[in-house]
Design an enzyme around this catalytic site. Structure first.
Site, PDB file in Angstrom:
ATOM      1  N   ASN A  89     -58.234 -70.988   4.545  1.00 17.23           N
ATOM      2  CA  ASN A  89     -57.870 -70.025   4.321  1.00 17.23           C
ATOM      3  C   ASN A  89     -56.415 -70.340   4.566  1.00 17.23           C
ATOM      4  O   ASN A  89     -55.949 -71.153   5.601  1.00 17.23           O
ATOM      5  CB  ASN A  89     -58.157 -68.692   4.698  1.00 17.23           C
ATOM      6  CG  ASN A  89     -58.986 -67.574   3.743  1.00 17.23           C
ATOM      7  OD1 ASN A  89     -58.682 -68.104   2.613  1.00 17.23           O
ATOM      8  ND2 ASN A  89     -60.466 -67.338   4.444  1.00 17.23           N
ATOM      9  N   GLN A  96     -55.834 -65.633   5.510  1.00 21.88           N
ATOM     10  CA  GLN A  96     -56.526 -66.145   7.144  1.00 21.88           C
ATOM     11  C   GLN A  96     -56.263 -65.223   8.107  1.00 21.88           C
ATOM     12  O   GLN A  96     -54.271 -64.792   7.634  1.00 21.88           O
ATOM     13  CB  GLN A  96     -54.738 -67.431   7.014  1.00 21.88           C
ATOM     14  CG  GLN A  96     -55.596 -68.177   8.346  1.00 21.88           C
ATOM     15  CD  GLN A  96     -54.630 -68.796   8.381  1.00 21.88           C
ATOM     16  OE1 GLN A  96     -54.260 -69.508   8.048  1.00 21.88           O
ATOM     17  NE2 GLN A  96     -54.905 -69.599   9.246  1.00 21.88           N
ATOM     18  N   HIS A 102     -59.138 -73.299  10.272  1.00 21.64           N
ATOM     19  CA  HIS A 102     -60.500 -73.688  10.650  1.00 21.64           C
ATOM     20  C   HIS A 102     -61.050 -73.457   8.893  1.00 21.64           C
ATOM     21  O   HIS A 102     -60.424 -72.867   8.248  1.00 21.64           O
ATOM     22  CB  HIS A 102     -61.044 -72.460  11.079  1.00 21.64           C
ATOM     23  CG  HIS A 102     -60.418 -71.168  10.541  1.00 21.64           C
ATOM     24  ND1 HIS A 102     -59.434 -70.121  11.009  1.00 21.64           N
ATOM     25  CD2 HIS A 102     -60.370 -70.405   9.448  1.00 21.64           C
ATOM     26  CE1 HIS A 102     -58.833 -69.860  10.671  1.00 21.64           C
ATOM     27  NE2 HIS A 102     -59.572 -69.623   9.750  1.00 21.64           N
TER      28      HIS A 102
HETATM   29  P1  DGP Z   1     -59.507 -66.421   8.130  1.00 21.19           P
HETATM   30  O1  DGP Z   1     -59.440 -65.304   7.616  1.00 21.19           O
HETATM   31  O2  DGP Z   1     -60.027 -67.708   7.601  1.00 21.19           O
HETATM   32  O3  DGP Z   1     -58.659 -66.623   9.474  1.00 21.19           O
HETATM   33  O4  DGP Z   1     -61.311 -66.102   8.983  1.00 21.19           O
HETATM   34  C1  DGP Z   1     -61.582 -66.135  10.508  1.00 21.19           C
HETATM   35  C2  DGP Z   1     -62.391 -66.167  10.906  1.00 21.19           C
HETATM   36  O5  DGP Z   1     -62.699 -66.317  12.404  1.00 21.19           O
HETATM   37  C3  DGP Z   1     -63.020 -64.406  10.492  1.00 21.19           C
HETATM   38  O6  DGP Z   1     -64.022 -64.539   9.142  1.00 21.19           O
HETATM   39  C4  DGP Z   1     -63.795 -63.929  11.720  1.00 21.19           C
HETATM   40  C5  DGP Z   1     -64.409 -65.549  12.404  1.00 21.19           C
HETATM   41  N1  DGP Z   1     -63.905 -64.656  13.776  1.00 21.19           N
HETATM   42  C6  DGP Z   1     -62.489 -64.453  14.833  1.00 21.19           C
HETATM   43  N2  DGP Z   1     -62.834 -64.327  16.022  1.00 21.19           N
HETATM   44  C7  DGP Z   1     -64.182 -64.666  16.038  1.00 21.19           C
HETATM   45  C8  DGP Z   1     -64.518 -64.264  17.942  1.00 21.19           C
HETATM   46  O7  DGP Z   1     -63.928 -64.460  18.215  1.00 21.19           O
HETATM   47  N3  DGP Z   1     -65.554 -65.349  17.576  1.00 21.19           N
HETATM   48  C9  DGP Z   1     -65.833 -66.148  16.688  1.00 21.19           C
HETATM   49  N4  DGP Z   1     -67.534 -66.506  16.083  1.00 21.19           N
HETATM   50  N5  DGP Z   1     -65.442 -66.399  14.725  1.00 21.19           N
HETATM   51  C10 DGP Z   1     -64.615 -65.347  15.332  1.00 21.19           C
END
Ligand code: DGP
Length: 116
Positions: A89, A96, A102
């Site tokens: 994203n 995002q 990522h």
């Molecule tokens: P996006 O929406 O593409 O920016 O995805 C961000 C993703 O990151 C979302 O699916 C949840 C994940 N995420 C956010 N904070 C954390 C965290 O502290 N640990 C982990 N494992 N994932 C996280």
């Protein structure tokens, strides 16, 4: 967002716990905290890159490696034949929420196309 407060940089520094899946000198992969599929892994570069908007040809090797690592994760999680989706994203319109580049690796269930 700076590297001190960026949650993915904090995971890289082991300040925030995560279920790690894979690591090499350039990337780290860990399970998404809010999985939307039976397999939902995030692959991040160790370099703090905010989004695709910040990449240059200098990152071609890194981006290629993220795809190669995604393929290997899909194989190890046994979704390589049933199917998996790679998503990056880029920007708020497309969802995002963490501004550290990522790649989502998602699979283990059927998914619709086009995405919402
Ligand atoms: P996006 O929406 O593409 O920016 O995805 C961000 C993703 O990151 C979302 O699916 C949840 C994940 N995420 C956010 N904070 C954390 C965290 O502290 N640990 C982990 N494992 N994932 C996280």
């Amino acid at each position: 967002m700076n590297q001190k407060t960026c949650v993915f940089c904090r995971i890289l520094r082991r300040e925030v716990p995560a279920k790690l899946v894979y690591e090499n000198d350039q990337v780290l992969a860990f399970e998404d905290v809010n999985p939307v599929a039976p397999v939902h892994v995030l692959i991040i570069p160790k370099e703090h890159i905010g989004s695709i908007n910040e990449i240059s040809p200098l990152h071609d090797g890194l981006m290629g490696q993220m795809v190669t690592v995604a393929k290997e994760i899909a194989r190890k999680q046994n979704i390589h034949e049933t199917g998996f989706r790679l998503v990056i994203n880029n920007g708020v319109d497309v969802g995002q929420s963490v501004f550290h580049l990522h790649m989502h690796v998602m699979g283990g269930r059927a998914m619709a196309w086009p995405p919402g």
